[in-house]
Scaffold this motif. Structure first.
Motif, PDB file in Angstrom:
ATOM      1  N   UNK A   2      21.646  37.481  54.876  1.00 42.97           N
ATOM      2  CA  UNK A   2      22.310  36.663  55.895  1.00 42.97           C
ATOM      3  C   UNK A   2      23.111  35.479  55.350  1.00 42.97           C
ATOM      4  N   UNK A   3      23.382  35.453  54.053  1.00 44.41           N
ATOM      5  CA  UNK A   3      24.144  34.374  53.438  1.00 44.41           C
ATOM      6  C   UNK A   3      25.252  35.004  52.610  1.00 44.41           C
ATOM      7  N   UNK A   4      26.424  34.354  52.606  1.00 42.96           N
ATOM      8  CA  UNK A   4      27.486  34.926  51.783  1.00 42.96           C
ATOM      9  C   UNK A   4      27.259  34.577  50.317  1.00 42.96           C
ATOM     10  N   UNK A   5      27.994  35.242  49.467  1.00 47.72           N
ATOM     11  CA  UNK A   5      27.777  35.139  48.031  1.00 47.72           C
ATOM     12  C   UNK A   5      28.008  33.717  47.510  1.00 47.72           C
ATOM     13  N   UNK A   6      28.920  32.964  48.141  1.00 51.32           N
ATOM     14  CA  UNK A   6      29.157  31.582  47.725  1.00 51.32           C
ATOM     15  C   UNK A   6      27.935  30.705  47.992  1.00 51.32           C
ATOM     16  N   UNK A   7      27.249  30.957  49.091  1.00 54.13           N
ATOM     17  CA  UNK A   7      26.033  30.199  49.409  1.00 54.13           C
ATOM     18  C   UNK A   7      24.952  30.485  48.370  1.00 54.13           C
ATOM     19  N   UNK A   8      24.782  31.764  47.996  1.00 55.83           N
ATOM     20  CA  UNK A   8      23.782  32.098  46.984  1.00 55.83           C
ATOM     21  C   UNK A   8      24.159  31.543  45.613  1.00 55.83           C
ATOM     22  N   UNK A   9      25.431  31.560  45.288  1.00 51.90           N
ATOM     23  CA  UNK A   9      25.880  30.977  44.020  1.00 51.90           C
ATOM     24  C   UNK A   9      25.504  29.505  43.963  1.00 51.90           C
ATOM     25  N   UNK A  10      25.821  28.777  45.022  1.00 54.68           N
ATOM     26  CA  UNK A  10      25.471  27.352  45.081  1.00 54.68           C
ATOM     27  C   UNK A  10      23.966  27.144  45.020  1.00 54.68           C
ATOM     28  N   UNK A  11      23.197  28.016  45.680  1.00 57.29           N
ATOM     29  CA  UNK A  11      21.739  27.891  45.690  1.00 57.29           C
ATOM     30  C   UNK A  11      21.155  28.084  44.291  1.00 57.29           C
ATOM     31  N   UNK A  12      21.695  29.033  43.539  1.00 59.40           N
ATOM     32  CA  UNK A  12      21.221  29.265  42.173  1.00 59.40           C
ATOM     33  C   UNK A  12      21.481  28.030  41.315  1.00 59.40           C
ATOM     34  N   UNK A  13      22.702  27.513  41.370  1.00 59.23           N
ATOM     35  CA  UNK A  13      23.057  26.360  40.539  1.00 59.23           C
ATOM     36  C   UNK A  13      22.282  25.112  40.941  1.00 59.23           C
ATOM     37  N   UNK A  42       0.509  25.480  30.891  1.00 58.97           N
ATOM     38  CA  UNK A  42       0.133  26.884  30.974  1.00 58.97           C
ATOM     39  C   UNK A  42       0.338  27.532  32.324  1.00 58.97           C
ATOM     40  N   UNK A  43       0.786  26.789  33.316  1.00 62.72           N
ATOM     41  CA  UNK A  43       0.988  27.358  34.648  1.00 62.72           C
ATOM     42  C   UNK A  43       2.452  27.232  35.042  1.00 62.72           C
ATOM     43  N   UNK A  44       2.930  28.161  35.859  1.00 61.47           N
ATOM     44  CA  UNK A  44       4.279  28.070  36.360  1.00 61.47           C
ATOM     45  C   UNK A  44       4.337  27.023  37.458  1.00 61.47           C
ATOM     46  N   UNK A  45       5.265  26.115  37.326  1.00 59.49           N
ATOM     47  CA  UNK A  45       5.449  25.090  38.350  1.00 59.49           C
ATOM     48  C   UNK A  45       6.933  24.825  38.513  1.00 59.49           C
ATOM     49  N   UNK A  46       7.269  24.132  39.530  1.00 60.17           N
ATOM     50  CA  UNK A  46       8.647  23.757  39.784  1.00 60.17           C
ATOM     51  C   UNK A  46       8.684  22.710  40.875  1.00 60.17           C
ATOM     52  N   UNK A  47       9.854  22.189  41.111  1.00 64.14           N
ATOM     53  CA  UNK A  47      10.023  21.173  42.150  1.00 64.14           C
ATOM     54  C   UNK A  47      10.375  21.797  43.493  1.00 64.14           C
ATOM     55  N   UNK A  48      11.350  22.719  43.460  1.00 67.65           N
ATOM     56  CA  UNK A  48      11.866  23.261  44.710  1.00 67.65           C
ATOM     57  C   UNK A  48      12.277  24.713  44.537  1.00 67.65           C
ATOM     58  N   UNK A  49      12.172  25.447  45.627  1.00 64.21           N
ATOM     59  CA  UNK A  49      12.585  26.846  45.683  1.00 64.21           C
ATOM     60  C   UNK A  49      13.511  27.007  46.885  1.00 64.21           C
ATOM     61  N   UNK A  50      14.609  27.741  46.681  1.00 61.35           N
ATOM     62  CA  UNK A  50      15.517  28.013  47.801  1.00 61.35           C
ATOM     63  C   UNK A  50      14.971  29.219  48.539  1.00 61.35           C
ATOM     64  N   UNK A  51      14.626  29.014  49.806  1.00 62.71           N
ATOM     65  CA  UNK A  51      13.977  30.066  50.588  1.00 62.71           C
ATOM     66  C   UNK A  51      14.492  30.019  52.021  1.00 62.71           C
ATOM     67  N   UNK A  52      14.967  31.136  52.501  1.00 62.15           N
ATOM     68  CA  UNK A  52      15.470  31.239  53.872  1.00 62.15           C
ATOM     69  C   UNK A  52      16.530  30.180  54.187  1.00 62.15           C
ATOM     70  N   UNK A  53      17.383  29.916  53.211  1.00 53.97           N
ATOM     71  CA  UNK A  53      18.520  29.039  53.450  1.00 53.97           C
ATOM     72  C   UNK A  53      18.306  27.565  53.231  1.00 53.97           C
TER      73      UNK A  53
END
Length: 114
Positions: A79-90, A7-18
């Motif tokens: 401060x990150x290019x689009x390729x870095x964010x793409x990789x971070x999402x995946x 019933x609660x939102x949880x996760x292992x890791x979050x991409x934050x500030x690079x």
């Protein structure tokens, strides 16, 4: 990234500030500018499990391009290019063991001079 557990939102890791940080360590300061004034941008992106068992992120490049455009309109620099964010999402999907889910990249102005 989040998954539902007891019933609660949880996760292992979050991409934050690079970098990836543990779920419980992903915090912002109370004086974060965006918290006080609401100036921030975000996107809502879906990842779906396909019939063959693989995952597909729906129009990831288009969503991230719109995120950059929204930030520019609001005079915010990502401060990150689009390729870095793409990789971070995946990688966020992989690290949180999500074959499908909702991805919410958020750009905000951190603490400092108000």
């Amino acid at each position: 990234m989040a998954s539902k557990a007891q019933g609660a939102l949880t996760g292992e890791a979050i991409w934050m500030d690079g970098e990836f940080v543990k779920w419980d360590d992903a915090n912002i300061h109370i004086l974060t500018h965006t918290l006080h004034y609401g100036l921030g941008v975000f996107e809502g992106i879906r990842c779906y499990r396909t019939e063959d068992g693989r995952s597909a992120v729906f129009r990831l490049s288009e969503h991230l391009r719109r995120l950059y455009d929204s930030a520019k309109i609001n005079l915010m620099e990502i401060p990150y290019d689009i390729d870095v964010l793409t990789d971070a999402v995946l990688e966020s999907l992989r690290r949180n063991n999500l074959s499908e889910g909702y991805i919410r990249p958020l750009v905000y102005i951190g603490d400092g001079a108000m």
